[in-house]
Design a protein around this motif. Structure first.
Motif, PDB file in Angstrom:
ATOM      1  N   LEU A 174      -8.488   0.489  -1.452  1.00  0.00           N
ATOM      2  CA  LEU A 174      -7.047   0.605  -1.204  1.00  0.00           C
ATOM      3  C   LEU A 174      -6.334  -0.671  -1.633  1.00  0.00           C
ATOM      4  N   LEU A 175      -6.892  -1.829  -1.264  1.00  0.00           N
ATOM      5  CA  LEU A 175      -6.267  -3.104  -1.626  1.00  0.00           C
ATOM      6  C   LEU A 175      -6.208  -3.279  -3.151  1.00  0.00           C
TER       7      LEU A 175
ATOM      8  N   MET B 207      -3.515 -10.686  -3.199  1.00  0.00           N
ATOM      9  CA  MET B 207      -4.693 -10.726  -4.060  1.00  0.00           C
ATOM     10  C   MET B 207      -4.350 -11.273  -5.440  1.00  0.00           C
TER      11      MET B 207
ATOM     12  N   TRP C 226     -15.615   7.095  -1.914  1.00  0.00           N
ATOM     13  CA  TRP C 226     -16.372   8.185  -1.281  1.00  0.00           C
ATOM     14  C   TRP C 226     -15.768   9.556  -1.558  1.00  0.00           C
ATOM     15  N   MET C 227     -14.493   9.596  -1.960  1.00  0.00           N
ATOM     16  CA  MET C 227     -13.877  10.880  -2.264  1.00  0.00           C
ATOM     17  C   MET C 227     -14.329  11.398  -3.618  1.00  0.00           C
TER      18      MET C 227
ATOM     19  N   THR D  42     -13.560   1.508   1.559  1.00  0.00           N
ATOM     20  CA  THR D  42     -12.251   2.164   1.501  1.00  0.00           C
ATOM     21  C   THR D  42     -11.127   1.133   1.523  1.00  0.00           C
TER      22      THR D  42
ATOM     23  N   VAL E 211      -2.627  -5.522  -4.016  1.00  0.00           N
ATOM     24  CA  VAL E 211      -1.580  -6.020  -3.130  1.00  0.00           C
ATOM     25  C   VAL E 211      -1.257  -7.481  -3.422  1.00  0.00           C
TER      26      VAL E 211
ATOM     27  N   THR F 161      -0.320  -2.057  -6.229  1.00  0.00           N
ATOM     28  CA  THR F 161      -1.623  -2.694  -6.041  1.00  0.00           C
ATOM     29  C   THR F 161      -2.133  -3.316  -7.336  1.00  0.00           C
TER      30      THR F 161
ATOM     31  N   LEU G 114      -5.383   7.463   0.515  1.00  0.00           N
ATOM     32  CA  LEU G 114      -6.741   7.694   0.031  1.00  0.00           C
ATOM     33  C   LEU G 114      -6.740   8.312  -1.372  1.00  0.00           C
ATOM     34  N   LEU G 115      -5.765   9.189  -1.626  1.00  0.00           N
ATOM     35  CA  LEU G 115      -5.667   9.828  -2.943  1.00  0.00           C
ATOM     36  C   LEU G 115      -4.996   8.922  -3.973  1.00  0.00           C
ATOM     37  N   GLY G 116      -4.285   7.901  -3.491  1.00  0.00           N
ATOM     38  CA  GLY G 116      -3.520   7.060  -4.404  1.00  0.00           C
ATOM     39  C   GLY G 116      -2.250   7.741  -4.873  1.00  0.00           C
TER      40      GLY G 116
ATOM     41  N   MET H 144     -14.946  17.755   0.111  1.00  0.00           N
ATOM     42  CA  MET H 144     -13.968  16.670   0.211  1.00  0.00           C
ATOM     43  C   MET H 144     -12.604  17.201   0.670  1.00  0.00           C
TER      44      MET H 144
ATOM     45  N   THR I  97      -7.935   4.202  -6.615  1.00  0.00           N
ATOM     46  CA  THR I  97      -7.934   5.471  -5.888  1.00  0.00           C
ATOM     47  C   THR I  97      -8.091   6.664  -6.825  1.00  0.00           C
ATOM     48  N   PRO I  98      -8.461   7.873  -6.353  1.00  0.00           N
ATOM     49  CA  PRO I  98      -8.976   8.137  -5.020  1.00  0.00           C
ATOM     50  C   PRO I  98     -10.146   7.218  -4.672  1.00  0.00           C
ATOM     51  N   VAL I  99     -10.220   6.820  -3.417  1.00  0.00           N
ATOM     52  CA  VAL I  99     -11.244   5.862  -2.991  1.00  0.00           C
ATOM     53  C   VAL I  99     -12.649   6.400  -3.305  1.00  0.00           C
TER      54      VAL I  99
ATOM     55  N   LEU J 194       0.840  -1.199   0.000  1.00  0.00           N
ATOM     56  CA  LEU J 194       0.000   0.000   0.000  1.00  0.00           C
ATOM     57  C   LEU J 194       0.876   1.252   0.000  1.00  0.00           C
TER      58      LEU J 194
END
Lengths: 205, 205, 205
Positions: free
Chosen positions: B52-53, A62, B61-62, B48, A59, A57, C53-55, C120, B57-59, A52
């Motif tokens: 991330l896994l 997976m 909800w963002m 989220t 990761v 990714t 979160l932003l990647g 956000m 991204t951005p995840v 991460l």
């Protein structure tokens, strides 16, 4: 079928942490599923945090179902053979220490592949080595081993520095890896055997 | 304006977990802001971790402010109507179980979209379903529901396997999704109603 | 050698949280290494969560070894000078509040750079400001400051909204940033000085 040194290290590390996770969860008397989850999380936690942070990714686990199977089988075998194992604490310690050495080396190596500076590689190795155990202990609601009084993460950092010293003196990379893993494992044994700890009392306020 | 099955599932799951988070936080007597944060984290936690896994991204909800508004409104409405709700525990359980089913299905589906193997899709679904609750309980300083004695994550895994069985027998995907969601919710009710649990005592050492 | 406002904010925030982390860990009497780890995690936690979160990976601290050195030196200096500091609690509070203001502004700004909606950006700022402290407190096994009764995250959100109001009225961005940071710090002082809290009793069930 030929395995690279990295793959062998990864397999051994995965097995070690799966066993240590299984033991820690059994000590807390979780149900079989809880035990499997803790085994899984302990085993893949360090590598997941590493991937991460690097943005590598999806990761690792997976992308390869074999590691999940390996963890599952290791955990089931550990549960099955638990009646033959008397000393839970010692077993947990031994496999936690082995996993620590193996995964620290693995993380360090991945840092080099991603072109990070040596200091960052050492940090990444330490994170990879320690985080499986940190997540395991956090989920089992106890203060992570790494923050308790004995020397823990320090050993990973020293091991990481040792690697760069060995390579600097032209040692073959594979040999240096084996030495570093043995060093981390051995240091942990020495530390716990002689109850070495950094002087926390120094901070008494 | 037309909604896809996935969107409907996502909206319902978001609402369910927002309510369950709000209740859990109110039980612990957090201040209104703490309640909103827990509602938010419970609702977006699973998705989220999933994103991330996967490295998506951005995840989620963002990228869409609507989900945040939905959580905010749901949580405020829940706080407002709490005087009309007698049985906190039951309400928390019902909405947690609904969220579990809905989000497991959602995660599984996203795994398929990303081309993961079926086993990984089931794992991703389980993570998506369980992690909101895990984060909620960890922040509220209690052992996560998922690690307590009743069957929890197992239900998600069985649901995930059921999905692939149903699809294998050529069931329409949308129908299979509804069945899986109902199965996970129903199983949770049965498990808690009859106090089913995996035999933790087996591990007594 | 010229520093931008952002760089100055980042350096000051890093130092503030490194000090607050060091103090929190010394209060718990961790060994020197544990103290350094907590200082490090407190300092980079918020930014790491933000970047994940932003990647935006590899995360910020992995790309610039200087921040790690800065944290290390700050923490060592804090440990060294601790005998001169009588009021641990006050010191911890002051530096935690400064870090909160500085990192909230930094996160908000990065949200703008990534083209997120204002709402956000405020959320991202709040996360960046709060998460270092949340991780610090979670690792030290205490309920995060942010969830205790005093107003905490609310202050970040108000600060974030203030920023967009100031910019809307054509204030220079750099000046707006300084005002927001001072606002968040000042609000925290007022809140703690007058023991302001949101009415948690409202939720008594």
């Amino acid at each position: 079928m030929h395995f690279s040194t990295s793959e062998i290290i990864e397999v051994l590390g995965t097995i070690s942490f799966a066993i240590s996770g299984t033991f820690a969860a059994m000590q807390k008397r979780l149900d079989p599923f809880g035990v499997l989850i803790i085994a899984f999380v302990t085993s893949i936690g360090g590598g997941t945090v590493r991937d991460l942070l690097l943005g590598d990714t999806p990761v690792a686990w997976m992308r390869d179902v074999n590691y999940c199977l390996l963890i599952l089988l290791t955990s089931l075998a550990t549960i099955y053979f638990k009646t033959h194992i008397k000393k839970f604490k010692v077993t947990l310690f031994v496999f936690d220490s082995m996993g620590l050495g193996l995964f620290t080396m693995l993380g360090l190596q991945k840092g080099i592949v991603f072109g990070l500076e040596p200091g960052m590689c050492v940090a990444l190795g330490t994170i990879t080595g320690c985080f499986g155990g940190i997540i395991r202990d956090t989920l089992l609601n106890q203060i992570p081993l790494v923050f308790r009084k004995e020397i823990y993460a320090t050993v990973c950092i020293l091991g990481g520095i040792l690697y760069f010293i060995l390579v600097y003196f032209n040692l073959k990379a594979d040999l240096a890896k084996v030495i570093v893993i043995a060093f981390i494992f051995g240091m942990r044994v020495v530390v716990v055997r002689y109850k070495l700890s950094l002087p926390a009392s120094y901070f008494r306020s």
